[in-house]
Design a protein around this motif. Structure first.
Motif, PDB file in Angstrom:
ATOM      1  N   HIS A  42       0.827  -1.216   0.000  1.00 37.98           N
ATOM      2  CA  HIS A  42       0.000   0.000   0.000  1.00 37.98           C
ATOM      3  C   HIS A  42       0.852   1.253   0.000  1.00 37.98           C
ATOM      4  O   HIS A  42       0.910   2.005   0.993  1.00 37.98           O
ATOM      5  CB  HIS A  42      -0.963  -0.055   1.176  1.00 37.98           C
ATOM      6  N   THR A  71      -8.644   0.268   8.940  1.00 41.97           N
ATOM      7  CA  THR A  71      -8.243  -0.565   7.816  1.00 41.97           C
ATOM      8  C   THR A  71      -6.802  -1.052   7.978  1.00 41.97           C
ATOM      9  O   THR A  71      -6.496  -2.212   7.740  1.00 41.97           O
ATOM     10  CB  THR A  71      -8.404   0.155   6.460  1.00 41.97           C
ATOM     11  N   HIS A 298      -2.709   2.653  -5.058  1.00 37.40           N
ATOM     12  CA  HIS A 298      -3.309   2.348  -3.742  1.00 37.40           C
ATOM     13  C   HIS A 298      -2.648   1.082  -3.187  1.00 37.40           C
ATOM     14  O   HIS A 298      -2.222   1.040  -2.039  1.00 37.40           O
ATOM     15  CB  HIS A 298      -4.809   2.147  -3.884  1.00 37.40           C
ATOM     16  N   ARG A 419     -12.052 -11.962  -5.463  1.00 39.80           N
ATOM     17  CA  ARG A 419     -11.119 -12.322  -4.395  1.00 39.80           C
ATOM     18  C   ARG A 419     -11.709 -13.401  -3.472  1.00 39.80           C
ATOM     19  O   ARG A 419     -11.415 -13.428  -2.273  1.00 39.80           O
ATOM     20  CB  ARG A 419     -10.746 -11.106  -3.555  1.00 39.80           C
ATOM     21  N   HIS A 430      -8.640 -10.850   4.919  1.00 34.80           N
ATOM     22  CA  HIS A 430      -8.909 -10.634   3.491  1.00 34.80           C
ATOM     23  C   HIS A 430      -9.220 -11.915   2.739  1.00 34.80           C
ATOM     24  O   HIS A 430      -9.732 -11.869   1.634  1.00 34.80           O
ATOM     25  CB  HIS A 430      -7.720  -9.930   2.830  1.00 34.80           C
TER      26      HIS A 430
HETATM   27  C1  LIG Z   1      -6.720  -2.819   2.224  1.00 33.89           C
HETATM   28  C2  LIG Z   1      -7.673  -3.355   1.230  1.00 33.89           C
HETATM   29  O1  LIG Z   1      -8.708  -3.852   1.555  1.00 33.89           O
HETATM   30  C3  LIG Z   1      -7.332  -3.383  -0.185  1.00 33.89           C
HETATM   31  O2  LIG Z   1      -6.491  -2.332  -0.521  1.00 33.89           O
HETATM   32  C4  LIG Z   1      -6.664  -4.699  -0.551  1.00 33.89           C
HETATM   33  O3  LIG Z   1      -5.424  -4.799   0.057  1.00 33.89           O
HETATM   34  C5  LIG Z   1      -6.489  -4.763  -2.031  1.00 33.89           C
HETATM   35  O4  LIG Z   1      -6.474  -6.081  -2.404  1.00 33.89           O
HETATM   36  P1  LIG Z   1      -6.125  -6.455  -3.927  1.00 33.89           P
HETATM   37  O5  LIG Z   1      -4.699  -6.105  -4.126  1.00 33.89           O
HETATM   38  O6  LIG Z   1      -6.443  -7.917  -4.013  1.00 33.89           O
HETATM   39  O7  LIG Z   1      -7.042  -5.612  -4.780  1.00 33.89           O
END
Ligand SMILES: CC(=O)[C@@H](O)[C@H](O)COP(=O)(O)O
Ligand SMILES: Cc1ncc(C[n+]2csc(CCOP(=O)(O)OP(=O)(O)O)c2C)c(N)n1
Ligand SMILES: [Mg+2]
Length: 641
Positions: A42, A71, A298, A419, A430
């Motif tokens: 991130h 988060t 992001h 996902r 996640h």
């Molecule tokens: C923190 C969050 O929920 C998202 O940014 C996740 O980390 C993204 O996941 P992907 O990389 O699978 O889109």
């Protein structure tokens, strides 16, 4: 020696003179880009909170003053400042988690990466301080403007505002973005506050002018009070937070560490709940991340730090998300009743092309899955067919709305869960390992698990043809494997392998759920080499199960089900229950994800650890089949090493 090398912990940070903060921030940014460019992670969110996190650790005494992150994806700087510098295996097996981790540090509290929870934790921890008499502890909570669009955040604010003595500082990290620009009325309000940066400066200027004027005592007080009120009404729009009864400080330049420090000290010393509204920029200090239009910074994968260009990933090919995305655009052209809803994840869920083609039929509701599900039910009641695209793990957030809004009212809403299964690197909260279990209990709901691109496209259309019940499709992260052709049909189900008619044609019925089909087909081939007859069936729609499955199962000695979901209460259990209900006393092996919170690691590493690989499954099944049939190899060794 660099500044960062002299700052190994918050105490040393506090001893560093304020004049060193800009240089320290620059070193931290350099470190983040260098490290995250190798591992992925991130980057954007963390570049945006460098000064803010420095100020937090200079003002508060973590962990006596818990510093909490909503988060948690923006906690890398917090980790760096609390002594964690080995980011070489970030989000990888045995490496640092991408989120706070209680096992890593006493400075970490919240591991859940689901947004909009931090203020509830903070409310509880502040109340606990009160009950325990910890008068010297202040709770500091960082929440993003995106997370503030989640309903839980407002439930918490409602409670926080009630207790004027709660030592709680809420830092709103307002960069105007979730992934994409944050949507909704709240976002507009925050934007208007951002615009009113002039209020503080105008007030300061007017105050200093007044102090120079020959006015003292009560008249000066009255003039100042009148000035402040007038300015507030004129420049600063109604402050929703203050209307809630919360003290509001801001907006503050979130990249001016000294200004943030000053505001945090004021807030800490206020002795009650205070909101400090910091204006930041996502990706600050790294041009490719500052100018991202599709929020690709992001959570980027590995990239070239010089150019920001993504490094070619080993697994090339079409992603599941792309298959869904392309089919939605086609469907959008064919059906003007189909509308799409995202919970602040337009690009990650693949709805951006649909939004571009049909902007008036696309809704970004913010990080508000509960609202998404029930608003979709309203859309369906209004004669449309909504498609709600969320990550599988975030469906948990709106389970009650799926159950008591969409299903209870028998509304044709289609939920597309990306996902699903093991995601791996984002850790326990996640993995999409819950939906095949929790959705089993929803009356009337229909649940499809496509095994490849063709079945995803087909099952999406089948789902959109259902207008008297909610439908769900779920598919994993990453690249979709080649289409697996069916060799026959079994009711509505696809036969992927039919056991040869030799002596062992009735050894094993292997039920392959969705993306586990390639693994199951390989297992069947390995067992065939051992002379074990395996028929592989893909149910496609796992709820309700096709009755033909029970009829077919009656012909076998063993039934096995393989799915990438938690094992408890999922498809395997549903198949076992169907066989029991048909008075079929058959051994049923269910293979899936152990019902545990799994540590972060790559998807492949986690699947290996879970034994969800062709070799391990084959070995298991050889043993099982040999126990129920004669003639199969007794040693249970896998077909190939
Ligand atoms: C923190 C969050 O929920 C998202 O940014 C996740 O980390 C993204 O996941 P992907 O990389 O699978 O889109
Ligand atoms: C319940 C939930 N839905 C969706 C997500 C996916 N997600 C991760 S970070 C993010 C954006 C967060 O925006 P914001 O709170 O403003 O933080 P920023 O990234 O801007 O620092 C989203 C939607 C999530 N983590 N939790
Ligand atoms: Mg944001």
């Amino acid at each position: 020696m660099t500044l960062l090398e002299t700052v190994r912990n918050p105490e040393e940070l506090k001893r560093l003179g304020a004049e060193h903060m800009p240089a320290l921030a620059a070193e931290i940014r350099e470190f983040l880009v260098a490290e995250v460019s190798r591992t992925g992670g991130h980057l954007g969110p963390n570049l945006g909170v460098v000064e803010l996190t420095i100020a937090l650790h200079r003002v508060f005494e973590s962990p006596r003053d818990p510093i909490l992150f909503d988060t948690g994806h923006q906690a890398y700087v917090h980790k760096i400042l609390t002594g964690r510098r080995d980011f070489s295996r970030l989000r990888g097996e045995g490496g640092l988690s991408g989120y706070p981790s209680r096992a890593e540090s006493e400075h970490d509290f919240i591991e859940n990466s689901h947004a909009s929870t931090v203020l509830s934790y903070a409310d509880g921890m502040a109340k606990a301080n009160r009950v325990r008499g910890r008068a010297d502890s202040t709770v500091a909570a960082v929440i993003g403007d995106g997370a503030l669009t989640g309903g839980m955040a407002w439930e918490a604010l409602n409670n926080i505002a009630e207790r004027k003595d709660s030592r709680l500082v809420i830092v709103v990290n307002d960069n105007g973005r979730s992934y994409s620009p944050t949507m909704g009325g709240l976002a507009d309000h925050l934007a208007s506050l951002r615009m009113s940066q002039g209020y503080e400066q105008a007030l300061d200027m007017a105050k200093s002018a007044l102090h120079k004027a020959p006015v003292v005592g009560q008249p000066l007080y009255d003039a100042l009070h009148g000035l402040k009120k007038g300015l507030k009404d004129a420049i600063q729009p109604q402050i929703m937070f203050e209307d809630l009864g919360l003290k509001y400080l801001g907006p503050i330049d979130g990249h001016d560490a000294a200004a943030v420090e000053r505001a945090l000290r004021r807030a800490r010393d206020y002795g009650g709940p205070v909101i400090v509204h910091c204006i930041t920029q996502k990706g600050k200090g790294y041009a490719p991340a500052e100018n991202h239009d599709e929020d690709q910074f992001h959570a980027p994968g590995a990239f070239d730090p010089e150019t920001g260009e993504a490094k070619k990933s080993s697994s090339s090919g079409t992603k599941w998300t792309k298959v869904f995305s392309d089919e939605m655009v086609k469907i959008g052209a064919e059906r003007d009743d189909v509308v799409a809803i995202t919970a602040a994840m337009l690009h990650p869920t693949g709805l951006a092309p649909f939004a571009e083609a049909y902007p008036e039929r696309t809704y970004d509701v913010g990080i508000a899955e509960q609202h998404a599900a029930t608003s979709a039910t309203g859309l369906a009641m209004g004669g449309l067919h909504p498609v709600v695209a969320v990550y599988a793990t975030f469906l948990n957030r709106c389970f009650d709305q799926v159950l008591m809004d969409a299903a209870l009212h028998r509304q044709g809403v289609t939920f597309c869960l990306d996902r699903a299964g093991i995601t791996g690197t984002d850790g326990a909260s996640h993995n999409g390992m819950w939906d095949l279990s929790i959705l089993q209990v929803v009356p009337g709901l229909r649940l499809a698990v496509p095994r490849d691109a063709r079945t995803l496209r087909e099952e999406l259309r089948e789902a959109l043809a259902v207008d008297d019940a909610p439908t769900v499709l779920r598919y994993p992260k990453g690249v979709v494997e080649d289409d697996i052709p069916a060799v026959g049909k079994l009711g509505s189900m696809d036969l992927l392998r039919r056991a040869s008619d030799g002596g062992h044609a009735d050894d094993l019925l292997l039920v392959a759920v969705g993306a586990m089909a390639p693994t199951c087909v390989e297992v069947a081939d390995r067992l065939a080499d051992q002379g074990i007859g395996v028929t592989v069936v893909d149910p496609r729609w796992v709820k309700p199960l096709d009755g033909a499955l029970v009829e077919e199962a009656a012909r076998y000695r063993v039934v096995a089900v393989v799915e990438d979901n938690g094992r408890v209460g999922a498809v395997g259990d549903a198949v076992a229950r169907a066989l029991r209900d048909a008075d079929l006393d058959l051994p049923v092996r269910t293979f899936g994800i152990e019902q545990e919170f799994l540590d972060h690691a790559s998807r492949e590493a986690v699947l290996e650890k879970l034994g969800l690989t062709p070799q391990i499954l084959a070995g298991e099944l050889i043993g099982t089949v040999s126990r129920y049939t004669d003639g199969a190899p007794a040693d249970g060794e896998p077909a190939q090493q």
